[in-house]
Write a protein that holds these residues in place. Structure first.
Motif, mmCIF file in Angstrom:
data_model
loop_
_atom_site.group_PDB
_atom_site.id
_atom_site.type_symbol
_atom_site.label_atom_id
_atom_site.label_comp_id
_atom_site.label_asym_id
_atom_site.label_seq_id
_atom_site.Cartn_x
_atom_site.Cartn_y
_atom_site.Cartn_z
ATOM 1 N N VAL A 1 0.848 -1.195 0.000
ATOM 2 C CA VAL A 1 0.000 0.000 0.000
ATOM 3 C C VAL A 1 0.886 1.248 0.000
ATOM 4 O O VAL A 1 1.800 1.382 0.819
ATOM 5 N N SER A 2 0.626 2.148 -0.916
ATOM 6 C CA SER A 2 1.486 3.325 -1.112
ATOM 7 C C SER A 2 1.573 4.212 0.122
ATOM 8 O O SER A 2 2.588 4.881 0.337
ATOM 9 N N THR A 3 0.544 4.218 0.952
ATOM 10 C CA THR A 3 0.566 5.054 2.156
ATOM 11 C C THR A 3 1.385 4.428 3.280
ATOM 12 O O THR A 3 1.627 5.075 4.297
ATOM 13 N N ASN A 4 1.853 3.199 3.095
ATOM 14 C CA ASN A 4 2.706 2.532 4.077
ATOM 15 C C ASN A 4 4.157 2.916 3.768
ATOM 16 O O ASN A 4 4.980 2.087 3.377
ATOM 17 N N GLY A 5 4.426 4.202 3.943
ATOM 18 C CA GLY A 5 5.710 4.779 3.550
ATOM 19 C C GLY A 5 6.925 4.130 4.185
ATOM 20 O O GLY A 5 7.967 3.983 3.542
ATOM 21 N N ARG A 6 6.813 3.756 5.455
ATOM 22 C CA ARG A 6 7.960 3.115 6.120
ATOM 23 C C ARG A 6 8.310 1.799 5.453
ATOM 24 O O ARG A 6 9.476 1.492 5.235
ATOM 25 N N ALA A 7 7.295 1.017 5.114
ATOM 26 C CA ALA A 7 7.553 -0.269 4.460
ATOM 27 C C ALA A 7 8.115 -0.062 3.062
ATOM 28 O O ALA A 7 9.099 -0.705 2.681
ATOM 29 N N VAL A 8 7.519 0.836 2.293
ATOM 30 C CA VAL A 8 8.002 1.086 0.934
ATOM 31 C C VAL A 8 9.477 1.504 0.978
ATOM 32 O O VAL A 8 10.303 0.969 0.232
ATOM 33 N N GLN B 1 12.721 -0.702 -0.448
ATOM 34 C CA GLN B 1 13.622 -0.115 -1.439
ATOM 35 C C GLN B 1 15.069 -0.129 -0.943
ATOM 36 O O GLN B 1 15.983 -0.445 -1.697
ATOM 37 N N LYS B 2 15.287 0.178 0.329
ATOM 38 C CA LYS B 2 16.642 0.111 0.891
ATOM 39 C C LYS B 2 17.215 -1.294 0.813
ATOM 40 O O LYS B 2 18.431 -1.466 0.725
ATOM 41 N N LEU B 3 16.344 -2.291 0.863
ATOM 42 C CA LEU B 3 16.782 -3.679 0.819
ATOM 43 C C LEU B 3 16.812 -4.237 -0.602
ATOM 44 O O LEU B 3 16.927 -5.444 -0.795
ATOM 45 N N GLY B 4 16.733 -3.349 -1.594
ATOM 46 C CA GLY B 4 16.945 -3.755 -2.980
ATOM 47 C C GLY B 4 15.710 -4.050 -3.797
ATOM 48 O O GLY B 4 15.819 -4.489 -4.946
ATOM 49 N N PHE B 5 14.526 -3.811 -3.260
ATOM 50 C CA PHE B 5 13.299 -4.031 -4.018
ATOM 51 C C PHE B 5 13.001 -2.802 -4.875
ATOM 52 O O PHE B 5 13.178 -1.666 -4.436
ATOM 53 N N ASP B 6 12.551 -3.060 -6.076
ATOM 54 C CA ASP B 6 12.117 -1.997 -6.980
ATOM 55 C C ASP B 6 10.602 -2.030 -7.099
ATOM 56 O O ASP B 6 9.990 -3.105 -7.063
ATOM 57 N N ILE B 7 10.023 -0.857 -7.276
ATOM 58 C CA ILE B 7 8.609 -0.779 -7.626
ATOM 59 C C ILE B 7 8.538 -1.080 -9.117
ATOM 60 O O ILE B 7 9.046 -0.318 -9.934
ATOM 61 N N VAL B 8 7.932 -2.218 -9.453
ATOM 62 C CA VAL B 8 7.867 -2.616 -10.854
ATOM 63 C C VAL B 8 6.474 -2.398 -11.436
ATOM 64 O O VAL B 8 6.268 -2.593 -12.637
ATOM 65 N N GLY B 9 5.562 -1.988 -10.601
ATOM 66 C CA GLY B 9 4.226 -1.699 -11.077
ATOM 67 C C GLY B 9 3.443 -0.923 -10.044
ATOM 68 O O GLY B 9 3.676 -1.053 -8.842
ATOM 69 N N THR B 10 2.551 -0.090 -10.533
ATOM 70 C CA THR B 10 1.635 0.646 -9.673
ATOM 71 C C THR B 10 0.221 0.215 -10.029
ATOM 72 O O THR B 10 -0.143 0.193 -11.207
ATOM 73 N N LEU B 11 -0.530 -0.139 -9.007
ATOM 74 C CA LEU B 11 -1.922 -0.520 -9.173
ATOM 75 C C LEU B 11 -2.762 0.695 -8.751
ATOM 76 O O LEU B 11 -2.945 0.943 -7.555
ATOM 77 N N PRO B 12 -3.209 1.489 -9.714
ATOM 78 C CA PRO B 12 -3.883 2.748 -9.375
ATOM 79 C C PRO B 12 -5.150 2.535 -8.553
ATOM 80 O O PRO B 12 -6.027 1.755 -8.928
ATOM 81 N N LEU B 13 -5.188 3.203 -7.415
ATOM 82 C CA LEU B 13 -6.360 3.218 -6.534
ATOM 83 C C LEU B 13 -6.853 1.809 -6.191
ATOM 84 O O LEU B 13 -8.050 1.583 -5.998
ATOM 85 N N ALA B 14 -5.913 0.874 -6.050
ATOM 86 C CA ALA B 14 -6.259 -0.535 -5.848
ATOM 87 C C ALA B 14 -6.561 -0.894 -4.400
ATOM 88 O O ALA B 14 -6.996 -2.008 -4.124
#
Length: 161
Positions: A118-125, A129-142
């Protein structure tokens, strides 16, 4: 702190972490009205390998590891992580994710994917990302967030080399 496989003796402590998180409805795309039995059935599902992060006998967090898909997608792992509220911001999620990356490689997975961050879970996102994960897709308003309404979710991916 140690991270170890969860046992049946850990069910109450895991439930105390997982149930309020699911009921809050802010980070997992799950029903918010699970009974305690349904919560444990979900977290300890037959495809989940479950771990706990423990310090001096206190469970601070839990995660599960599983194949993200079956068949041709079974080489990609998926995990779910939850940290006890009192332990948040103390590196528990980072330690669990690092542990899960090692365990996934041990099990022969070639990558790890998070399907619905969830995009609002900023700490997790930020942590993923710090651990090497990339955002490879966005699910708009999902995701229908109970406070923020409809928000985006991300698909995040990392190869396990």
């Amino acid at each position: 702190m140690q991270i170890r496989p969860a046992t049946e003796a850990d069910h109450a402590a895991v439930l105390a972490i997982v149930a309020p998180t699911l009921k809050a409805g802010e980070t997992y795309a799950m029903r918010r009205d699970f009974s305690d039995a349904e919560t444990l059935d979900y977290w300890f599902g037959p495809t989940h390998e479950v771990f706990v992060a423990e310090d001096d006998g206190v469970i601070l967090g839990t995660y599960y590891l599983m194949a993200n898909q079956q068949g041709g997608g079974a080489h990609v792992a998926n995990c779910g992580y939850m940290t006890a509220p009192a332990a948040q911001g103390k590196g528990i999620a980072r330690a669990m994710c690092e542990h899960s990356l090692i365990r996934a490689k041990e099990r022969g997975f070639r990558a790890m994917q998070f399907n619905h961050v969830v995009s609002t879970n900023g700490r997790a996102v930020a942590l993923w990302q710090k651990l090497g994960f990339d955002i490879v897709g966005t699910l708009p308003l999902a995701f229908n967030h109970p406070v923020n309404g409809y928000v985006d979710s991300y698909v995040m991916f990392r190869a396990l080399s």
